[in-house]
Design an enzyme around this catalytic site. Structure first.
Site, PDB file in Angstrom:
ATOM      1  N   THR A  13       1.003  -1.255  -0.174  1.00 14.17           N
ATOM      2  CA  THR A  13       0.070   0.020   0.258  1.00 14.17           C
ATOM      3  C   THR A  13       0.810   1.143   0.002  1.00 14.17           C
ATOM      4  O   THR A  13       0.339   2.195  -0.564  1.00 14.17           O
ATOM      5  CB  THR A  13      -0.785   0.090   1.083  1.00 14.17           C
ATOM      6  OG1 THR A  13      -0.021   0.175   2.478  1.00 14.17           O
ATOM      7  CG2 THR A  13      -1.764  -1.049   1.165  1.00 14.17           C
ATOM      8  N   HIS A 110       8.454   3.746   8.999  1.00 11.59           N
ATOM      9  CA  HIS A 110       8.084   2.721  10.114  1.00 11.59           C
ATOM     10  C   HIS A 110       6.927   3.060  10.760  1.00 11.59           C
ATOM     11  O   HIS A 110       6.510   4.460  11.206  1.00 11.59           O
ATOM     12  CB  HIS A 110       9.340   2.568  11.189  1.00 11.59           C
ATOM     13  CG  HIS A 110       9.200   1.783  12.246  1.00 11.59           C
ATOM     14  ND1 HIS A 110       9.529   0.541  12.005  1.00 11.59           N
ATOM     15  CD2 HIS A 110       8.759   1.896  13.277  1.00 11.59           C
ATOM     16  CE1 HIS A 110       9.330  -0.141  13.042  1.00 11.59           C
ATOM     17  NE2 HIS A 110       8.668   0.696  13.936  1.00 11.59           N
ATOM     18  N   GLU A 181       1.355   7.215   7.194  1.00 14.14           N
ATOM     19  CA  GLU A 181       2.583   6.617   6.234  1.00 14.14           C
ATOM     20  C   GLU A 181       2.137   6.927   4.853  1.00 14.14           C
ATOM     21  O   GLU A 181       3.042   7.338   4.113  1.00 14.14           O
ATOM     22  CB  GLU A 181       2.500   5.245   6.325  1.00 14.14           C
ATOM     23  CG  GLU A 181       2.956   4.495   7.628  1.00 14.14           C
ATOM     24  CD  GLU A 181       2.755   2.973   7.692  1.00 14.14           C
ATOM     25  OE1 GLU A 181       3.408   2.509   6.649  1.00 14.14           O
ATOM     26  OE2 GLU A 181       2.214   2.634   8.740  1.00 14.14           O
TER      27      GLU A 181
HETATM   28  C1  GAR Z   1       3.718  -0.470   6.668  1.00 14.09           C
HETATM   29  O1  GAR Z   1       3.139  -0.542   7.770  1.00 14.09           O
HETATM   30  C2  GAR Z   1       5.226  -0.237   6.971  1.00 14.09           C
HETATM   31  O2  GAR Z   1       5.176   0.885   7.786  1.00 14.09           O
HETATM   32  C3  GAR Z   1       5.781  -1.468   7.775  1.00 14.09           C
HETATM   33  O3  GAR Z   1       5.069  -2.514   7.005  1.00 14.09           O
HETATM   34  C4  GAR Z   1       3.930  -2.248   6.289  1.00 14.09           C
HETATM   35  C5  GAR Z   1       3.991  -2.585   4.921  1.00 14.09           C
HETATM   36  O4  GAR Z   1       2.466  -2.278   4.403  1.00 14.09           O
HETATM   37  N1  GAR Z   1       7.225  -1.402   7.591  1.00 14.09           N
HETATM   38  C6  GAR Z   1       7.808  -1.843   8.718  1.00 14.09           C
HETATM   39  O5  GAR Z   1       7.409  -2.424   9.818  1.00 14.09           O
HETATM   40  C7  GAR Z   1       9.386  -1.724   8.666  1.00 14.09           C
HETATM   41  N2  GAR Z   1       9.806  -1.856  10.113  1.00 14.09           N
HETATM   42  P1  GAR Z   1       2.539  -2.238   2.910  1.00 14.09           P
HETATM   43  O6  GAR Z   1       3.277  -3.454   2.184  1.00 14.09           O
HETATM   44  O7  GAR Z   1       1.150  -2.281   2.625  1.00 14.09           O
HETATM   45  O8  GAR Z   1       3.075  -0.998   2.513  1.00 14.09           O
END
Ligand code: GAR
Length: 212
Positions: A13, A110, A181
């Site tokens: 996302t 993060h 984010e």
């Molecule tokens: C997101 O919430 C990102 O911030 C987190 O993984 C998720 C990925 O979602 N990252 C971490 O935890 C890094 N330490 P996405 O694949 O839907 O973007």
């Protein structure tokens, strides 16, 4: 024009938020040259393919040991030679050698207000599970430059998000994504692509001014 490689592990996302921001002109002067995932099943890869962005999988599982994975990963990145590496939900620690080679050119999103709920073992939904377990009333997200530490690099921007009564980890994760984010990460890329944001000697500089 800034050439970025986006590294992903999951649904993508955040990658989508970057793509949407590029389409809407909220990120200018940048393009994604490739998407790299450690996970062949990552939904993010489909989002890249849809946009005809070269997508490749580099999984530690395909290598006999960590060292050979890390050198293959670093070699691939050197071959691509991006101006910026964006970790958009990438759950693999960046090898020290790659951090050195791309010093000041790697950013990460993060899902917490660093230094809370970060470091080894804090990723994805786990971050929100821990935030709820601890009972914090405010959480959020952080975008930061990547150094050799785990979630320890210079902070670019943070945005707070309220924890609400009845939140589950999934509900809280979605709110943090929507309210923080998906805003912070595209904004940081646009700032870097347009020369408003750099890092020097471990300090974030905005438009030439060091931020302490
Ligand atoms: C997101 O919430 C990102 O911030 C987190 O993984 C998720 C990925 O979602 N990252 C971490 O935890 C890094 N330490 P996405 O694949 O839907 O973007």
């Amino acid at each position: 024009m800034l050439k970025a490689v986006v590294c992903v592990s999951g649904g993508g996302t955040n990658l989508q938020a970057i793509l949407d921001a590029m389409d809407a002109g909220r990120i200018t002067n940048a393009r994604i040259m490739a998407v790299i995932s450690n996970n062949a099943g990552a939904g993010a890869l489909k989002r890249a393919e849809k946009k005809k962005i070269p997508a490749l999988v580099l999984s530690p599982k395909s290598y006999p040991d960590r060292e050979s994975f890390e050198s293959a990963f670093t070699a691939k990145m050197c071959e691509l030679a991006p101006d910026l590496i964006v970790l958009a939900g990438f759950l693999v620690k960046i090898p020290d050698g790659m951090v050195k080679k791309f010093d000041g050119k790697i950013i990460n999103i993060h899902p917490s207000l660093i230094p809370a709920f970060c470091g080894v073992g804090y990723y994805g939904l786990k971050v929100h599970e821990e935030a709820l377990r601890r009972g914090v009333k405010v959480t959020g997200a952080t975008v930061h430059f990547v150094n050799e530490g785990m979630d320890e690099g210079p902070i670019i921007a943070q945005k707070a998000v309220a924890v609400e009564e009845g939140d589950t980890p999934e509900i809280l994760q979605r709110r943090v994504m929507e309210q923080a984010e998906w805003i912070l990460l595209p904004q940081a890329i646009d700032d870097i692509a347009n020369g408003r944001l750099t890092v020097k000697d471990g300090h974030v500089c905005r438009s030439g001014k060091v931020q302490i």
